[in-house]
Write a protein that holds these residues in place. Structure first.
Motif, PDB file in Angstrom:
ATOM      1  N   TRP A 315       0.831  -1.203   0.000  1.00  0.00           N
ATOM      2  CA  TRP A 315       0.000   0.000   0.000  1.00  0.00           C
ATOM      3  C   TRP A 315       0.872   1.263   0.000  1.00  0.00           C
ATOM      4  O   TRP A 315       0.589   2.225  -0.728  1.00  0.00           O
ATOM      5  N   GLU A 316       1.953   1.235   0.831  1.00  0.00           N
ATOM      6  CA  GLU A 316       2.863   2.377   0.834  1.00  0.00           C
ATOM      7  C   GLU A 316       3.517   2.564  -0.531  1.00  0.00           C
ATOM      8  O   GLU A 316       3.638   3.686  -1.033  1.00  0.00           O
ATOM      9  N   LEU A 317       3.960   1.425  -1.134  1.00  0.00           N
ATOM     10  CA  LEU A 317       4.562   1.509  -2.468  1.00  0.00           C
ATOM     11  C   LEU A 317       3.565   2.033  -3.490  1.00  0.00           C
ATOM     12  O   LEU A 317       3.893   2.865  -4.351  1.00  0.00           O
ATOM     13  N   TYR A 318       2.318   1.570  -3.412  1.00  0.00           N
ATOM     14  CA  TYR A 318       1.286   2.029  -4.349  1.00  0.00           C
ATOM     15  C   TYR A 318       1.046   3.530  -4.199  1.00  0.00           C
ATOM     16  O   TYR A 318       0.931   4.271  -5.187  1.00  0.00           O
ATOM     17  N   LYS A 319       0.981   3.986  -2.903  1.00  0.00           N
ATOM     18  CA  LYS A 319       0.765   5.417  -2.694  1.00  0.00           C
ATOM     19  C   LYS A 319       1.931   6.228  -3.256  1.00  0.00           C
ATOM     20  O   LYS A 319       1.737   7.264  -3.892  1.00  0.00           O
ATOM     21  N   LYS A 320       3.164   5.744  -2.989  1.00  0.00           N
ATOM     22  CA  LYS A 320       4.332   6.480  -3.511  1.00  0.00           C
ATOM     23  C   LYS A 320       4.340   6.487  -5.034  1.00  0.00           C
ATOM     24  O   LYS A 320       4.675   7.491  -5.668  1.00  0.00           O
ATOM     25  N   GLN A 321       3.985   5.343  -5.656  1.00  0.00           N
ATOM     26  CA  GLN A 321       3.932   5.305  -7.124  1.00  0.00           C
ATOM     27  C   GLN A 321       2.898   6.290  -7.653  1.00  0.00           C
ATOM     28  O   GLN A 321       3.130   6.999  -8.631  1.00  0.00           O
ATOM     29  N   LYS A 322       1.722   6.303  -7.008  1.00  0.00           N
ATOM     30  CA  LYS A 322       0.682   7.232  -7.460  1.00  0.00           C
ATOM     31  C   LYS A 322       1.122   8.675  -7.257  1.00  0.00           C
ATOM     32  O   LYS A 322       0.859   9.540  -8.101  1.00  0.00           O
ATOM     33  N   GLU A 323       1.801   8.948  -6.093  1.00  0.00           N
ATOM     34  CA  GLU A 323       2.306  10.304  -5.893  1.00  0.00           C
ATOM     35  C   GLU A 323       3.332  10.678  -6.957  1.00  0.00           C
ATOM     36  O   GLU A 323       3.318  11.789  -7.489  1.00  0.00           O
ATOM     37  N   ALA A 324       4.232   9.720  -7.270  1.00  0.00           N
ATOM     38  CA  ALA A 324       5.240   9.980  -8.318  1.00  0.00           C
ATOM     39  C   ALA A 324       4.561  10.195  -9.664  1.00  0.00           C
ATOM     40  O   ALA A 324       4.931  11.100 -10.431  1.00  0.00           O
ATOM     41  N   GLU A 325       3.556   9.353  -9.975  1.00  0.00           N
ATOM     42  CA  GLU A 325       2.858   9.527 -11.246  1.00  0.00           C
ATOM     43  C   GLU A 325       2.118  10.863 -11.288  1.00  0.00           C
ATOM     44  O   GLU A 325       2.096  11.547 -12.313  1.00  0.00           O
TER      45      GLU A 325
END
Length: 484
Positions: A315-325
Protein backbone atom coordinates in the motif's frame (compact mmCIF):
# COMPACT_ATOMS: atom_id res chain seq x y z
CA UNK A 1 4.56 7.89 -21.43
CA UNK A 2 5.57 4.24 -21.27
CA UNK A 3 6.34 2.33 -24.48
CA UNK A 4 6.97 -1.42 -24.97
CA UNK A 5 8.31 -3.05 -28.16
CA UNK A 6 7.05 -6.31 -29.65
CA UNK A 7 9.03 -9.55 -29.66
CA UNK A 8 10.68 -8.78 -33.04
CA UNK A 9 11.08 -5.04 -32.42
CA UNK A 10 13.31 -2.63 -30.53
CA UNK A 11 12.80 0.94 -29.34
CA UNK A 12 15.29 3.71 -30.23
CA UNK A 13 15.15 6.62 -27.76
CA UNK A 14 17.09 9.88 -28.06
CA UNK A 15 16.82 13.40 -26.73
CA UNK A 16 17.21 15.02 -23.31
CA UNK A 17 19.49 13.05 -20.96
CA UNK A 18 20.79 10.68 -23.69
CA UNK A 19 24.19 11.32 -25.25
CA UNK A 20 23.78 9.27 -28.42
CA UNK A 21 20.86 6.84 -28.70
CA UNK A 22 19.40 4.22 -26.38
CA UNK A 23 18.20 0.85 -27.71
CA UNK A 24 15.82 -1.02 -25.43
CA UNK A 25 12.70 -3.18 -25.37
CA UNK A 26 10.72 -0.90 -23.02
CA UNK A 27 11.25 2.61 -21.66
CA UNK A 28 9.62 5.70 -20.17
CA UNK A 29 9.54 8.48 -22.79
CA UNK A 30 10.18 11.76 -20.96
CA UNK A 31 9.41 15.29 -22.25
CA UNK A 32 12.11 16.42 -24.65
CA UNK A 33 12.79 12.87 -25.88
CA UNK A 34 11.76 11.22 -29.16
CA UNK A 35 11.40 7.53 -29.95
CA UNK A 36 10.78 5.15 -32.83
CA UNK A 37 10.45 1.42 -33.44
CA UNK A 38 12.38 -0.78 -35.85
CA UNK A 39 11.86 -4.42 -36.81
CA UNK A 40 14.82 -6.83 -36.48
CA UNK A 41 13.36 -9.83 -38.34
CA UNK A 42 15.59 -10.99 -41.26
CA UNK A 43 14.63 -10.37 -44.90
CA UNK A 44 15.19 -12.52 -48.00
CA UNK A 45 16.92 -10.75 -50.91
CA UNK A 46 16.60 -12.62 -54.23
CA UNK A 47 18.56 -11.47 -57.29
CA UNK A 48 20.74 -12.66 -60.17
CA UNK A 49 24.40 -11.68 -60.30
CA UNK A 50 26.05 -11.38 -63.72
CA UNK A 51 29.75 -12.20 -63.39
CA UNK A 52 32.68 -13.31 -65.57
CA UNK A 53 35.20 -16.06 -64.92
CA UNK A 54 38.98 -15.95 -65.38
CA UNK A 55 38.53 -17.19 -69.01
CA UNK A 56 36.27 -14.15 -69.62
CA UNK A 57 33.19 -16.38 -69.88
CA UNK A 58 30.06 -14.60 -68.58
CA UNK A 59 27.45 -16.42 -66.52
CA UNK A 60 24.45 -15.70 -64.26
CA UNK A 61 24.50 -16.72 -60.60
CA UNK A 62 21.01 -16.77 -59.00
CA UNK A 63 21.27 -16.29 -55.24
CA UNK A 64 19.03 -15.85 -52.21
CA UNK A 65 20.48 -14.19 -49.09
CA UNK A 66 18.66 -13.97 -45.76
CA UNK A 67 20.03 -10.85 -44.07
CA UNK A 68 19.09 -9.19 -40.78
CA UNK A 69 20.61 -7.18 -37.92
CA UNK A 70 23.15 -8.84 -35.61
CA UNK A 71 21.34 -9.17 -32.27
CA UNK A 72 24.19 -10.66 -30.22
CA UNK A 73 26.42 -7.58 -30.58
CA UNK A 74 25.34 -4.23 -29.11
CA UNK A 75 27.73 -2.21 -31.32
CA UNK A 76 26.34 -3.85 -34.50
CA UNK A 77 22.78 -3.19 -33.31
CA UNK A 78 23.68 0.49 -32.80
CA UNK A 79 25.07 0.68 -36.37
CA UNK A 80 21.91 -0.91 -37.75
CA UNK A 81 19.69 1.47 -35.76
CA UNK A 82 21.61 4.52 -37.07
CA UNK A 83 22.22 3.53 -40.70
CA UNK A 84 19.49 1.09 -41.79
CA UNK A 85 16.46 1.38 -39.46
CA UNK A 86 15.50 4.94 -40.66
CA UNK A 87 14.75 3.32 -44.04
CA UNK A 88 12.17 0.66 -44.80
CA UNK A 89 14.01 -2.67 -44.94
CA UNK A 90 11.94 -3.61 -48.00
CA UNK A 91 12.80 -0.34 -49.78
CA UNK A 92 14.98 -0.02 -52.86
CA UNK A 93 17.63 1.79 -50.79
CA UNK A 94 18.35 -1.21 -48.53
CA UNK A 95 17.88 -3.70 -51.39
CA UNK A 96 20.37 -1.82 -53.59
CA UNK A 97 22.84 -1.58 -50.68
CA UNK A 98 22.82 -5.34 -49.98
CA UNK A 99 22.70 -6.27 -53.66
CA UNK A 100 25.61 -3.94 -54.49
CA UNK A 101 27.83 -5.48 -51.81
CA UNK A 102 26.99 -9.06 -52.83
CA UNK A 103 27.39 -8.41 -56.57
CA UNK A 104 30.73 -6.64 -56.08
CA UNK A 105 32.26 -9.40 -53.96
CA UNK A 106 30.87 -12.14 -56.24
CA UNK A 107 32.32 -10.55 -59.39
CA UNK A 108 35.75 -10.08 -57.78
CA UNK A 109 35.85 -13.70 -56.60
CA UNK A 110 34.55 -15.10 -59.90
CA UNK A 111 37.21 -13.19 -61.86
CA UNK A 112 39.94 -15.08 -59.98
CA UNK A 113 38.51 -18.58 -60.71
CA UNK A 114 38.02 -20.59 -63.89
CA UNK A 115 34.60 -21.75 -64.99
CA UNK A 116 35.48 -25.37 -64.18
CA UNK A 117 36.62 -24.39 -60.65
CA UNK A 118 33.40 -22.42 -60.06
CA UNK A 119 31.21 -25.26 -61.39
CA UNK A 120 32.96 -28.08 -59.52
CA UNK A 121 33.66 -26.13 -56.30
CA UNK A 122 30.23 -24.59 -55.81
CA UNK A 123 30.39 -25.21 -52.06
CA UNK A 124 33.79 -23.54 -51.72
CA UNK A 125 32.70 -20.69 -54.00
CA UNK A 126 29.58 -20.14 -51.86
CA UNK A 127 31.68 -20.12 -48.67
CA UNK A 128 34.12 -17.57 -50.11
CA UNK A 129 31.25 -15.29 -51.18
CA UNK A 130 29.60 -15.69 -47.79
CA UNK A 131 32.75 -14.69 -45.87
CA UNK A 132 33.64 -11.67 -48.00
CA UNK A 133 30.10 -10.33 -48.11
CA UNK A 134 29.81 -10.71 -44.32
CA UNK A 135 32.93 -8.59 -43.84
CA UNK A 136 31.33 -5.77 -45.83
CA UNK A 137 27.96 -6.08 -44.08
CA UNK A 138 29.60 -5.83 -40.62
CA UNK A 139 30.00 -2.07 -41.05
CA UNK A 140 26.20 -1.76 -41.31
CA UNK A 141 25.47 -4.09 -38.37
CA UNK A 142 23.98 -6.78 -40.67
CA UNK A 143 24.39 -10.56 -40.43
CA UNK A 144 23.87 -13.23 -43.13
CA UNK A 145 21.60 -15.81 -41.56
CA UNK A 146 21.49 -18.00 -44.68
CA UNK A 147 22.94 -17.88 -48.19
CA UNK A 148 21.69 -20.10 -51.00
CA UNK A 149 23.59 -20.01 -54.31
CA UNK A 150 21.56 -21.69 -57.04
CA UNK A 151 22.78 -23.48 -60.20
CA UNK A 152 24.81 -21.39 -62.66
CA UNK A 153 22.90 -20.16 -65.72
CA UNK A 154 24.18 -19.28 -69.20
CA UNK A 155 24.08 -15.69 -70.47
CA UNK A 156 22.18 -15.44 -73.79
CA UNK A 157 24.76 -15.75 -76.57
CA UNK A 158 27.26 -17.63 -74.37
CA UNK A 159 25.85 -21.18 -73.99
CA UNK A 160 28.81 -22.68 -72.14
CA UNK A 161 26.77 -24.85 -69.81
CA UNK A 162 24.48 -25.99 -72.64
CA UNK A 163 27.43 -27.20 -74.74
CA UNK A 164 28.99 -28.75 -71.65
CA UNK A 165 25.75 -30.60 -70.95
CA UNK A 166 25.52 -31.84 -74.54
CA UNK A 167 29.11 -33.06 -74.31
CA UNK A 168 28.40 -34.87 -71.06
CA UNK A 169 25.21 -36.35 -72.54
CA UNK A 170 27.01 -37.68 -75.63
CA UNK A 171 29.81 -39.11 -73.47
CA UNK A 172 27.24 -40.81 -71.27
CA UNK A 173 25.39 -42.26 -74.33
CA UNK A 174 28.60 -43.66 -75.84
CA UNK A 175 29.69 -45.08 -72.49
CA UNK A 176 26.27 -46.71 -72.15
CA UNK A 177 26.65 -48.41 -75.52
CA UNK A 178 30.11 -49.71 -74.55
CA UNK A 179 28.73 -50.93 -71.21
CA UNK A 180 25.86 -52.78 -72.99
CA UNK A 181 28.27 -54.56 -75.35
CA UNK A 182 30.57 -55.55 -72.48
CA UNK A 183 27.62 -56.77 -70.43
CA UNK A 184 26.35 -58.89 -73.35
CA UNK A 185 29.83 -60.42 -73.81
CA UNK A 186 30.21 -61.10 -70.08
CA UNK A 187 26.72 -62.64 -70.01
CA UNK A 188 27.39 -65.16 -72.78
CA UNK A 189 30.81 -66.15 -71.35
CA UNK A 190 29.39 -66.36 -67.84
CA UNK A 191 26.51 -68.60 -68.95
CA UNK A 192 28.88 -71.17 -70.52
CA UNK A 193 31.18 -70.96 -67.49
CA UNK A 194 28.31 -71.44 -65.07
CA UNK A 195 27.03 -74.54 -66.95
CA UNK A 196 30.43 -76.29 -66.75
CA UNK A 197 30.90 -75.36 -63.12
CA UNK A 198 27.42 -76.76 -62.35
CA UNK A 199 28.24 -80.18 -63.81
CA UNK A 200 31.60 -80.31 -62.02
CA UNK A 201 30.11 -79.33 -58.69
CA UNK A 202 27.29 -81.90 -59.03
CA UNK A 203 29.74 -84.80 -59.52
CA UNK A 204 31.91 -83.60 -56.67
CA UNK A 205 28.93 -83.33 -54.34
CA UNK A 206 27.74 -86.91 -55.16
CA UNK A 207 31.16 -88.38 -54.28
CA UNK A 208 31.40 -86.43 -51.05
CA UNK A 209 27.86 -87.52 -50.10
CA UNK A 210 28.74 -91.24 -50.38
CA UNK A 211 31.85 -90.79 -48.23
CA UNK A 212 30.00 -88.87 -45.57
CA UNK A 213 27.13 -91.43 -45.36
CA UNK A 214 29.64 -94.30 -44.73
CA UNK A 215 31.38 -92.27 -42.03
CA UNK A 216 28.04 -91.46 -40.42
CA UNK A 217 27.05 -95.15 -40.11
CA UNK A 218 30.30 -96.08 -38.26
CA UNK A 219 30.06 -93.08 -35.97
CA UNK A 220 26.42 -93.94 -35.18
CA UNK A 221 27.27 -97.47 -33.96
CA UNK A 222 30.13 -96.14 -31.87
CA UNK A 223 27.90 -93.55 -30.26
CA UNK A 224 25.25 -96.17 -29.43
CA UNK A 225 27.75 -98.31 -27.45
CA UNK A 226 29.09 -95.27 -25.67
CA UNK A 227 25.60 -94.13 -24.66
CA UNK A 228 24.68 -97.54 -23.13
CA UNK A 229 27.85 -97.51 -20.99
CA UNK A 230 27.28 -93.99 -19.78
CA UNK A 231 23.63 -94.84 -18.84
CA UNK A 232 24.77 -97.72 -16.59
CA UNK A 233 27.36 -95.59 -14.83
CA UNK A 234 24.78 -92.83 -14.37
CA UNK A 235 22.29 -95.23 -12.73
CA UNK A 236 24.91 -96.40 -10.17
CA UNK A 237 25.81 -92.81 -9.37
CA UNK A 238 22.16 -91.94 -8.84
CA UNK A 239 21.68 -94.71 -6.28
CA UNK A 240 24.70 -93.55 -4.24
CA UNK A 241 23.52 -89.95 -4.38
CA UNK A 242 20.03 -90.95 -3.14
CA UNK A 243 21.47 -92.73 -0.06
CA UNK A 244 23.66 -89.72 0.70
CA UNK A 245 20.72 -87.38 0.26
CA UNK A 246 18.59 -89.36 2.77
CA UNK A 247 21.31 -89.06 5.44
CA UNK A 248 21.71 -85.34 4.82
CA UNK A 249 17.93 -84.90 4.98
CA UNK A 250 17.69 -86.56 8.44
CA UNK A 251 20.49 -84.34 9.73
CA UNK A 252 18.87 -81.27 8.34
CA UNK A 253 15.49 -82.18 9.90
CA UNK A 254 17.07 -82.32 13.40
CA UNK A 255 18.70 -78.95 12.82
CA UNK A 256 15.50 -77.44 11.53
CA UNK A 257 13.61 -78.61 14.69
CA UNK A 258 16.23 -76.95 16.88
CA UNK A 259 16.12 -73.79 14.87
CA UNK A 260 12.29 -73.78 15.09
CA UNK A 261 12.35 -73.88 18.89
CA UNK A 262 14.97 -71.13 19.05
CA UNK A 263 12.93 -69.11 16.60
CA UNK A 264 9.82 -69.40 18.76
CA UNK A 265 11.69 -68.08 21.84
CA UNK A 266 13.27 -65.30 19.78
CA UNK A 267 9.87 -64.45 18.31
CA UNK A 268 8.35 -64.01 21.79
CA UNK A 269 11.23 -61.80 22.90
CA UNK A 270 11.12 -59.89 19.62
CA UNK A 271 7.39 -59.28 20.03
CA UNK A 272 7.95 -57.81 23.51
CA UNK A 273 10.88 -55.73 22.26
CA UNK A 274 8.87 -54.53 19.27
CA UNK A 275 5.97 -53.62 21.52
CA UNK A 276 8.28 -51.45 23.63
CA UNK A 277 9.75 -49.84 20.52
CA UNK A 278 6.31 -49.14 19.11
CA UNK A 279 5.19 -47.60 22.41
CA UNK A 280 8.28 -45.42 22.36
CA UNK A 281 7.58 -44.47 18.75
CA UNK A 282 3.99 -43.61 19.64
CA UNK A 283 5.14 -41.31 22.43
CA UNK A 284 7.71 -39.71 20.11
CA UNK A 285 5.11 -39.18 17.42
CA UNK A 286 2.76 -37.62 19.99
CA UNK A 287 5.55 -35.25 21.01
CA UNK A 288 6.27 -34.44 17.36
CA UNK A 289 2.57 -33.86 16.73
CA UNK A 290 2.41 -31.47 19.67
CA UNK A 291 5.56 -29.73 18.43
CA UNK A 292 4.15 -29.45 14.90
CA UNK A 293 0.90 -28.11 16.31
CA UNK A 294 2.75 -25.42 18.23
CA UNK A 295 4.94 -24.67 15.20
CA UNK A 296 1.84 -24.45 13.02
CA UNK A 297 0.22 -22.01 15.44
CA UNK A 298 3.33 -19.82 15.57
CA UNK A 299 3.81 -20.14 11.81
CA UNK A 300 0.22 -19.16 11.13
CA UNK A 301 0.62 -16.11 13.39
CA UNK A 302 3.92 -15.22 11.67
CA UNK A 303 2.33 -15.74 8.24
CA UNK A 304 -0.57 -13.46 9.14
CA UNK A 305 1.84 -10.81 10.41
CA UNK A 306 3.97 -11.22 7.26
CA UNK A 307 0.96 -10.89 4.97
CA UNK A 308 -0.15 -7.83 6.94
CA UNK A 309 3.29 -6.24 6.62
CA UNK A 310 3.46 -7.11 2.90
CA UNK A 311 0.03 -5.54 2.31
CA UNK A 312 1.07 -2.45 4.24
CA UNK A 313 4.34 -2.23 2.27
CA UNK A 314 2.45 -2.72 -1.00
CA UNK A 315 0.00 0.00 0.00
CA UNK A 316 2.86 2.38 0.83
CA UNK A 317 4.56 1.51 -2.47
CA UNK A 318 1.29 2.03 -4.35
CA UNK A 319 0.77 5.42 -2.69
CA UNK A 320 4.33 6.48 -3.51
CA UNK A 321 3.93 5.30 -7.12
CA UNK A 322 0.68 7.23 -7.46
CA UNK A 323 2.31 10.30 -5.89
CA UNK A 324 5.24 9.98 -8.32
CA UNK A 325 2.86 9.53 -11.25
CA UNK A 326 0.82 12.54 -10.10
CA UNK A 327 4.00 14.62 -9.75
CA UNK A 328 5.19 13.48 -13.19
CA UNK A 329 1.76 14.22 -14.67
CA UNK A 330 1.78 17.68 -13.06
CA UNK A 331 5.25 18.39 -14.43
CA UNK A 332 4.18 17.20 -17.88
CA UNK A 333 1.12 19.45 -17.76
CA UNK A 334 3.28 22.38 -16.61
CA UNK A 335 5.69 21.71 -19.47
CA UNK A 336 2.78 21.50 -21.91
CA UNK A 337 1.31 24.75 -20.51
CA UNK A 338 4.69 26.49 -20.82
CA UNK A 339 5.04 25.14 -24.33
CA UNK A 340 1.52 26.36 -25.23
CA UNK A 341 2.25 29.79 -23.68
CA UNK A 342 5.53 30.04 -25.59
CA UNK A 343 3.80 29.02 -28.82
CA UNK A 344 1.00 31.57 -28.23
CA UNK A 345 3.53 34.35 -27.46
CA UNK A 346 5.54 33.35 -30.51
CA UNK A 347 2.39 33.39 -32.65
CA UNK A 348 1.37 36.84 -31.28
CA UNK A 349 4.82 38.27 -31.95
CA UNK A 350 4.84 36.71 -35.36
CA UNK A 351 1.43 38.26 -36.15
CA UNK A 352 2.66 41.69 -34.92
CA UNK A 353 5.84 41.40 -36.98
CA UNK A 354 3.85 40.20 -40.00
CA UNK A 355 1.44 43.16 -39.53
CA UNK A 356 4.31 45.67 -39.28
CA UNK A 357 5.98 44.09 -42.28
CA UNK A 358 2.73 44.22 -44.24
CA UNK A 359 2.13 47.89 -43.26
CA UNK A 360 5.73 48.79 -44.19
CA UNK A 361 5.37 46.98 -47.52
CA UNK A 362 2.08 48.74 -48.23
CA UNK A 363 3.60 52.12 -47.23
CA UNK A 364 6.57 51.43 -49.52
CA UNK A 365 4.15 50.46 -52.29
CA UNK A 366 2.21 53.73 -51.68
CA UNK A 367 5.41 55.81 -51.78
CA UNK A 368 6.48 53.96 -54.91
CA UNK A 369 3.09 54.59 -56.53
CA UNK A 370 3.19 58.29 -55.47
CA UNK A 371 6.72 58.65 -56.83
CA UNK A 372 5.68 56.99 -60.10
CA UNK A 373 2.61 59.29 -60.33
CA UNK A 374 4.76 62.39 -59.61
CA UNK A 375 7.31 61.23 -62.16
CA UNK A 376 4.56 60.77 -64.76
CA UNK A 377 3.15 64.21 -63.83
CA UNK A 378 6.57 65.90 -64.18
CA UNK A 379 7.26 64.14 -67.50
CA UNK A 380 3.87 65.30 -68.80
CA UNK A 381 4.53 68.92 -67.70
CA UNK A 382 8.03 68.82 -69.21
CA UNK A 383 6.61 67.55 -72.50
CA UNK A 384 3.87 70.24 -72.39
CA UNK A 385 6.52 72.98 -71.81
CA UNK A 386 8.59 71.69 -74.70
CA UNK A 387 11.39 70.35 -72.56
CA UNK A 388 12.15 73.72 -70.86
CA UNK A 389 13.48 72.86 -67.39
CA UNK A 390 13.51 76.53 -66.31
CA UNK A 391 9.83 77.00 -67.13
CA UNK A 392 9.06 73.73 -65.32
CA UNK A 393 10.95 74.94 -62.22
CA UNK A 394 9.18 78.31 -62.23
CA UNK A 395 5.80 76.59 -62.65
CA UNK A 396 6.44 74.25 -59.77
CA UNK A 397 7.62 77.13 -57.54
CA UNK A 398 4.54 79.19 -58.43
CA UNK A 399 2.12 76.27 -58.00
CA UNK A 400 3.79 75.28 -54.74
CA UNK A 401 3.51 78.87 -53.37
CA UNK A 402 7.28 79.16 -52.95
CA UNK A 403 7.44 82.83 -54.10
CA UNK A 404 4.77 83.80 -51.58
CA UNK A 405 6.63 81.98 -48.85
CA UNK A 406 9.91 83.68 -49.81
CA UNK A 407 8.23 87.10 -49.77
CA UNK A 408 6.68 86.38 -46.40
CA UNK A 409 10.01 85.16 -44.99
CA UNK A 410 11.84 88.24 -46.33
CA UNK A 411 9.17 90.53 -44.89
CA UNK A 412 9.46 88.87 -41.49
CA UNK A 413 13.24 89.22 -41.65
CA UNK A 414 13.08 92.91 -42.52
CA UNK A 415 10.48 93.49 -39.81
CA UNK A 416 12.79 91.98 -37.25
CA UNK A 417 15.73 94.16 -38.38
CA UNK A 418 13.69 97.39 -38.17
CA UNK A 419 15.84 99.16 -40.80
CA UNK A 420 16.40 102.89 -40.91
CA UNK A 421 16.06 104.32 -44.37
CA UNK A 422 18.02 107.44 -45.09
CA UNK A 423 18.08 109.45 -48.29
CA UNK A 424 21.46 110.96 -49.03
CA UNK A 425 22.13 113.82 -51.36
CA UNK A 426 24.93 116.38 -51.78
CA UNK A 427 22.64 118.94 -53.40
CA UNK A 428 24.96 119.66 -56.29
CA UNK A 429 24.72 116.87 -58.73
CA UNK A 430 23.58 119.02 -61.55
CA UNK A 431 26.30 121.63 -61.09
CA UNK A 432 28.91 118.95 -60.68
CA UNK A 433 27.67 117.24 -63.73
CA UNK A 434 27.89 120.41 -65.63
CA UNK A 435 31.28 121.35 -64.23
CA UNK A 436 32.92 117.94 -64.21
CA UNK A 437 33.54 115.69 -67.05
CA UNK A 438 31.45 112.71 -67.86
CA UNK A 439 34.42 110.49 -66.97
CA UNK A 440 34.30 111.56 -63.32
CA UNK A 441 30.54 111.32 -63.04
CA UNK A 442 30.55 107.57 -62.40
CA UNK A 443 33.42 107.78 -59.92
CA UNK A 444 31.60 110.50 -58.02
CA UNK A 445 28.42 108.42 -57.88
CA UNK A 446 30.33 105.50 -56.36
CA UNK A 447 32.08 107.81 -53.91
CA UNK A 448 28.74 109.23 -52.77
CA UNK A 449 27.40 105.80 -51.93
CA UNK A 450 30.18 104.95 -49.45
CA UNK A 451 29.11 107.17 -46.50
CA UNK A 452 25.52 105.94 -46.33
CA UNK A 453 26.79 102.36 -46.71
CA UNK A 454 29.20 102.72 -43.79
CA UNK A 455 26.44 104.44 -41.80
CA UNK A 456 24.02 101.61 -42.41
CA UNK A 457 26.58 98.94 -41.52
CA UNK A 458 27.43 100.80 -38.33
CA UNK A 459 23.81 101.14 -37.34
CA UNK A 460 22.93 97.53 -38.07
CA UNK A 461 26.04 95.79 -36.75
CA UNK A 462 27.91 98.37 -34.66
CA UNK A 463 31.03 97.94 -36.78
CA UNK A 464 33.14 100.97 -37.88
CA UNK A 465 35.07 101.20 -41.14
CA UNK A 466 38.85 100.88 -40.92
CA UNK A 467 40.75 104.04 -40.15
CA UNK A 468 42.62 104.04 -43.42
CA UNK A 469 39.29 104.38 -45.25
CA UNK A 470 38.11 107.35 -43.14
CA UNK A 471 35.95 108.20 -40.13
CA UNK A 472 32.28 108.97 -39.62
CA UNK A 473 30.85 111.81 -37.55
CA UNK A 474 27.76 111.73 -35.40
CA UNK A 475 25.93 114.33 -37.53
CA UNK A 476 22.35 113.34 -38.00
CA UNK A 477 21.87 114.79 -41.44
CA UNK A 478 25.05 114.57 -43.47
CA UNK A 479 28.22 112.57 -42.86
CA UNK A 480 31.57 114.12 -42.66
CA UNK A 481 33.60 113.96 -45.75
CA UNK A 482 35.86 110.99 -45.85
CA UNK A 483 39.47 111.91 -45.38
CA UNK A 484 41.92 110.07 -47.48
Amino acid sequence: MYRVAKASEYLVVTGVGINDINITKKAWILPGQSWTRFDVSPVNYTFEVQAMSAEKLPFILPAVFTVGPRLDDEASLLKYAKLISPHDKYSNHVNDLVQGIIEGETRVLAASMTMEEIFKGTKQFKQEVFQKVQLELNQFGLLIYNANVKQLVDVPGHEYFSYLGQKTQMEAANQAKIDVAEARMKGEIGAKLRSGQTLQNAAKIDAETRIISTQREGEGKKEEIKVKTEVKVFENQREAEVAEANAVLAKKKAGWAKEAQVAEVEAEKAVALRDAELQKEVERMNALAMTEKLKAEFLSKASVEYETKVQEANWELYKKQKEAEAFLYEKEKEAEAQKATAEADFYRRKQIIDGDLYATMKEAEGLKALAEAQGTYLRTLLESLGGNYGALRDYLMISGGMFQELAKINGEAIRGLQPKISIWTNGGSESNAEGGGSALKEVAGIYKTLPPLFKTVHEQTGMMPPTWMGTLTNDSCFPQEIVQ
